[in-house]
Design a protein around this motif. Structure first.
Motif, short mmCIF file in Angstrom:
data_model
loop_
_atom_site.label_atom_id
_atom_site.label_comp_id
_atom_site.label_asym_id
_atom_site.label_seq_id
_atom_site.Cartn_x
_atom_site.Cartn_y
_atom_site.Cartn_z
N UNK A 40 0.86 -1.18 0.00
CA UNK A 40 0.00 0.00 0.00
C UNK A 40 0.89 1.23 0.00
N UNK A 41 0.57 2.18 -0.84
CA UNK A 41 1.37 3.40 -0.94
C UNK A 41 0.57 4.61 -0.50
N UNK A 42 1.28 5.66 -0.17
CA UNK A 42 0.64 6.90 0.25
C UNK A 42 -0.37 7.33 -0.81
N UNK A 43 -1.55 7.75 -0.37
CA UNK A 43 -2.66 8.23 -1.19
C UNK A 43 -3.44 7.13 -1.91
N UNK A 44 -3.13 5.85 -1.66
CA UNK A 44 -3.98 4.78 -2.19
C UNK A 44 -5.36 4.90 -1.56
N UNK A 45 -6.39 4.60 -2.35
CA UNK A 45 -7.78 4.55 -1.85
C UNK A 45 -8.14 3.08 -1.70
N UNK A 46 -8.63 2.71 -0.51
CA UNK A 46 -8.90 1.31 -0.24
C UNK A 46 -10.26 1.13 0.41
N UNK A 47 -10.73 -0.12 0.41
CA UNK A 47 -11.92 -0.50 1.17
C UNK A 47 -11.49 -1.47 2.26
#
Length: 174
Positions: A40-47
């Protein structure tokens, strides 16, 4: 007038359903740091699914969202309640069995024992406590700094990255 009331009632019901889903089933989040890079990287959008945490279905290698002192973090489950966990010469051992970590790790840990962690009571994880580590092990805002994470502090399991679109992903464990 009746059409307006029906329309407003439909909107109110839709809002209630969305709020219930967000309260009990799934929430969206934005990753604020690179502590879980490259997964996971900075600014990733996740659920994040809350179902696994609610039914105590958190397993080793799951990437989860958890709370500590009012802040939200992401981490990988390295040990679950009742397990002994240790890193020796850069290798992970769970219950004295060598475990091959199948995910990418930046800056691997050479040596770590549960007894060395803050608030640790020995070599075995206490009931309802989990060992969390970042995939970017240089960033130590995880169990190395906080100690083990209590089950009640786990928000849920990361189940989907939907942005950036070219890095869409559904599964975040081994």
């Amino acid at each position: 007038m009746r059409k307006i009331v029906k329309y407003l009632l439909s909107v109110i019901i839709a809002i209630i359903i969305v709020m219930l889903i967000q309260a009990f089933i799934i929430i969206g989040a934005v990753v604020k740091t690179d502590s879980m890079a490259p997964e996971l990287n900075k600014d990733d959008r996740i659920l994040v699914s809350k179902v696994q945490a609610a039914f105590n279905q958190i397993h080793n290698s799951d990437v989860i969202m958890y709370r500590h002192n009012g802040h939200t973090y992401f981490g990988r489950v390295i040990g679950t309640p009742g397990e002994s966990v240790e890193y020796k010469d850069g290798q992970l051992f769970r219950d004295d069995q060598l475990v091959k970590e199948r995910y990418d790790i930046k800056n691997p840990i050479q040596n770590l024992a549960l007894r060395d962690l803050k608030h640790s009571e020995g070599d075995i994880l206490a009931p309802k406590h989990y060992l969390m580590l970042n995939d970017n092990r240089a960033q130590q805002q995880d169990s190395r700094q906080f100690g083990t994470i209590h089950q009640k502090d786990i928000i849920g399991k990361v189940v989907l990255r939907y942005y950036p679109f070219q890095q869409f992903k559904i599964s975040f464990n081994e």
